[in-house]
Enzyme design. Structure first.
Site, PDB file in Angstrom:
ATOM      1  N   PHE A 158       0.809  -1.221   0.000  1.00 45.48           N
ATOM      2  CA  PHE A 158       0.000   0.000   0.000  1.00 45.48           C
ATOM      3  C   PHE A 158       0.843   1.272   0.000  1.00 45.48           C
ATOM      4  CE2 PHE A 158       0.914  -0.243   4.537  1.00 45.48           C
ATOM      5  CZ  PHE A 158       1.079   1.102   4.876  1.00 45.48           C
ATOM      6  N   LYS A 164      -1.321  -6.956  -9.191  1.00 42.63           N
ATOM      7  CA  LYS A 164      -2.287  -7.083  -8.091  1.00 42.63           C
ATOM      8  C   LYS A 164      -1.901  -6.015  -7.076  1.00 42.63           C
ATOM      9  CE  LYS A 164      -3.177  -8.260  -4.411  1.00 42.63           C
ATOM     10  NZ  LYS A 164      -3.543  -7.287  -3.367  1.00 42.63           N
ATOM     11  N   GLU A 204      -5.034  -3.828  -1.729  1.00 37.90           N
ATOM     12  CA  GLU A 204      -6.484  -3.593  -1.645  1.00 37.90           C
ATOM     13  C   GLU A 204      -6.790  -2.336  -0.827  1.00 37.90           C
ATOM     14  OE1 GLU A 204      -4.604  -5.862  -0.332  1.00 37.90           O
ATOM     15  OE2 GLU A 204      -5.579  -7.055   1.221  1.00 37.90           O
ATOM     16  N   CYS A 248       9.510   1.872   3.368  1.00 35.99           N
ATOM     17  CA  CYS A 248      10.429   0.759   3.663  1.00 35.99           C
ATOM     18  C   CYS A 248      11.859   1.261   3.804  1.00 35.99           C
ATOM     19  CB  CYS A 248      10.362  -0.274   2.564  1.00 35.99           C
ATOM     20  SG  CYS A 248      10.843   0.404   0.991  1.00 35.99           S
ATOM     21  N   GLU A 304       9.517  -4.128  13.140  1.00 34.82           N
ATOM     22  CA  GLU A 304       9.161  -3.010  12.264  1.00 34.82           C
ATOM     23  C   GLU A 304       7.829  -2.433  12.769  1.00 34.82           C
ATOM     24  OE1 GLU A 304       7.389  -3.651   8.342  1.00 34.82           O
ATOM     25  OE2 GLU A 304       8.958  -2.388   7.494  1.00 34.82           O
TER      26      GLU A 304
END
Ligand code: NAD
Length: 492
Positions: free
Chosen positions: A147, A171, A174, A279, A379
């Site tokens: 995301f 893909k 979502e 990240c 994380e």
């Protein structure tokens, strides 16, 4: 209701299995997202297969021209793409635009298709014998993206997959799937043949169907380590070529000789930019002396308190919301853990001024964190920065090297000798020297080490071309006289 993008057009999904897309700045649901059914997946794969069949025979100039047109349209539509990112992800408009630019870099690299796909040729490896290599397509490639970069990460994948002669199925996450649809519209407006790029909406079920499907030849994944490991194992066991990039906990070592104003300023942006949901964010700072740590805290604390928090589409906002309620709960949970573990909470983001609706929280700063604490090991993926006071340089290097994640690390110093030693010895994929977020440019390769990446090849740059193509080596003989083939291995 958000659609898929199949056979060159937007198609409303038929499934009753659906997700909800939120505006993180209001906490309200803004879209319903039907996940792809098996029939929709099959139809997308058939369209991709047909497109790839012809596309694999296209000239390198055609592929390059498609990328030039795509780049032109991306430039023209940067604001529209950034608005979608801000709406569904939450990051500020300026940050969204910067991330699109980092994606366009790879499209620019892909414009060089004829040059990138040149191979090697050795004349005369034996008498009348030549040897040469071809980089050929794989077929249908799949990309599963997270995301936090809805445009940049897909743009790190499919421009290179396409110029190598493949079709691509994307893909998206979502949580913020609209950007992927606009990107696909633009690729088709640029002239892509129908079916070359597909966007399938979905969650784990759709991912699992794709990564085990016999028509899929390669899988690129970016997301959390937990899922990356699953993708790597499952897709490999089904014979796919796989690269899977995972979570991170990036360290920044500030040496006593560093320019502390510059370092503090860099750390502020790298720790809290995009609400810490990058990240390559810096959630950990290491210092080697109390005076350096104290001086950093002195600079960071007031700057953190001055950060204006609000919706990403407000020009004054520096810190937008987190992406989901789940991310917010995770940050709140780790703030409690850090306090229980005995770290010193210098700035508590829960006490900042922020809008009541939406997934907002202020930036937090922990000092006196130690390597055994969970706030250091895990994380958090939010606006939480931990300062660890290492006793000496060797210990700092050991902490970085012992950490399970190995995406990025940075050092701030004025010593070339130390910078060189640090870059050589850290077990980390991407290193910054006086650069806080060392994301390589598009024509170099991106990728972490240890539990931040699974698979041999990185994203974009030369590794991207290698990942999306396979090498065929041809040894060819056009004899002037009669062929003499013996039983021993030819030695030329
Ligand atoms: P995520 O792992 O939850 O989701 C990533 C993708 O995998 C999404 O498309 C999602 O639909 C799918 N997915 C989720 N669970 C799945 C499952 N069980 N099986 C199959 N597919 C599944 O990650 P996220 O929350 O979207 O992104 C944040 C994470 O991504 C952080 O850990 C961050 O560090 C990492 N990340 C890493 C990099 C990198 O380059 N190393 C870059 C960006 C983000």
């Amino acid at each position: 209701m958000l659609p898929h993008h199949i056979h060159g057009q937007r198609v409303i999904g038929q499934s009753s299995s659906q997700g909800a897309v939120y505006n993180p700045a209001t906490g309200q649901i803004i879209h319903c997202l039907p996940f792809a059914t098996s029939a929709e997946i099959e139809s997308a794969l058939e369209s991709a297969e047909n497109a790839q069949h012809d596309w694999s025979r296209s000239s390198l100039a055609e592929r390059s021209r498609l990328m030039f047109s795509f780049k032109h349209l991306l430039d023209k539509n940067t604001d529209a793409l950034a608005e979608l990112i801000t709406l569904e992800h939450g990051k500020t408009h300026a940050d969204a635009k910067a991330s699109i630019q980092r994606g366009i870099e790879v499209v620019e690299y892909a414009c060089g298709a004829p040059n990138l796909l040149k191979s090697t040729y050795s004349e005369g490896v034996g008498r009348d014998v030549d040897c040469y290599g071809l980089r050929q397509n794989l077929g249908i490639c799949v990309g599963i993206t997270p995301f936090n970069f809805p445009a940049m990460i897909p743009l790190w994948m499919y421009p290179l997959a396409l110029i190598c002669g493949n079709a691509f199925i994307h893909k998206p996450s979502e949580k913020d799937p609209s950007t992927a649809l606009l990107l696909a519209d633009l690729l088709y407006e640029a002239g892509a043949p129908k079916g070359l790029l597909t966007v399938l909406q979905g969650d784990k079920t759709v991912v699992d169907a794709l990564i085990s499907h016999p028509k899929v030849k390669a899988v690129s994944f970016v997301g959390s380590t937990q899922v990356a490991e699953h993708i790597y194992k499952t897709a490999s066991s089904h014979g796919k070529r796989v690269q899977a990039f995972g979570s991170a906990k990036n360290h920044c070592l500030v040496m006593d000789d560093a320019d502390l104003d510059d370092a503090a300023n860099a750390i502020l942006g790298a720790a809290y930019g995009s609400c810490g949901q990058r990240c390559m964010a810096i959630p950990v700072v290491l210092t080697l002396s109390h005076s350096c740590a104290d001086a950093l805290v002195q600079r960071l604390a007031p700057a953190i308190q001055a950060l204006s928090i609000g919706p990403g589409n407000n020009d004054k906002t520096i810190l937008g919301p987190l992406n989901t309620q789940e991310s917010l709960d995770r940050v709140l949970h780790y703030l409690d853990i850090g306090v229980k573990e005995g770290a010193k909470l210098i700035i508590d983001g829960r006490k900042a001024h922020f809008p009541k609706e939406g997934f907002f929280i202020g930036a937090s700063l922990f000092d006196a964190v130690t390597p055994s604490m969970r706030i250091y090991q895990d994380e958090i993926f939010g606006p939480v920065l931990c300062i660890l006071r290492a006793p000496d340089y060797e210990t700092a290097i050991a902490w970085i090297n012992d950490h399970p994640y190995g995406n990025g690390a940075a050092i701030f110093t004025q010593s070339g000798e130390i910078a060189h030693d640090f870059a050589a010895r850290v077990h980390i994929g991407m290193v910054g020297v006086n650069v806080p977020i060392p994301v390589p440019v598009g024509y170099h390769t991106f990728g972490g080490w240890k539990r931040s990446a699974f698979g041999d090849l990185g994203l974009h740059g030369p590794d991207g071309i290698q990942f999306y193509s396979q090498l065929k080596t041809i040894t060819s003989r056009w004899p002037r006289g009669k062929n003499v083939h013996g039983f021993s291995l030819p030695t030329h």
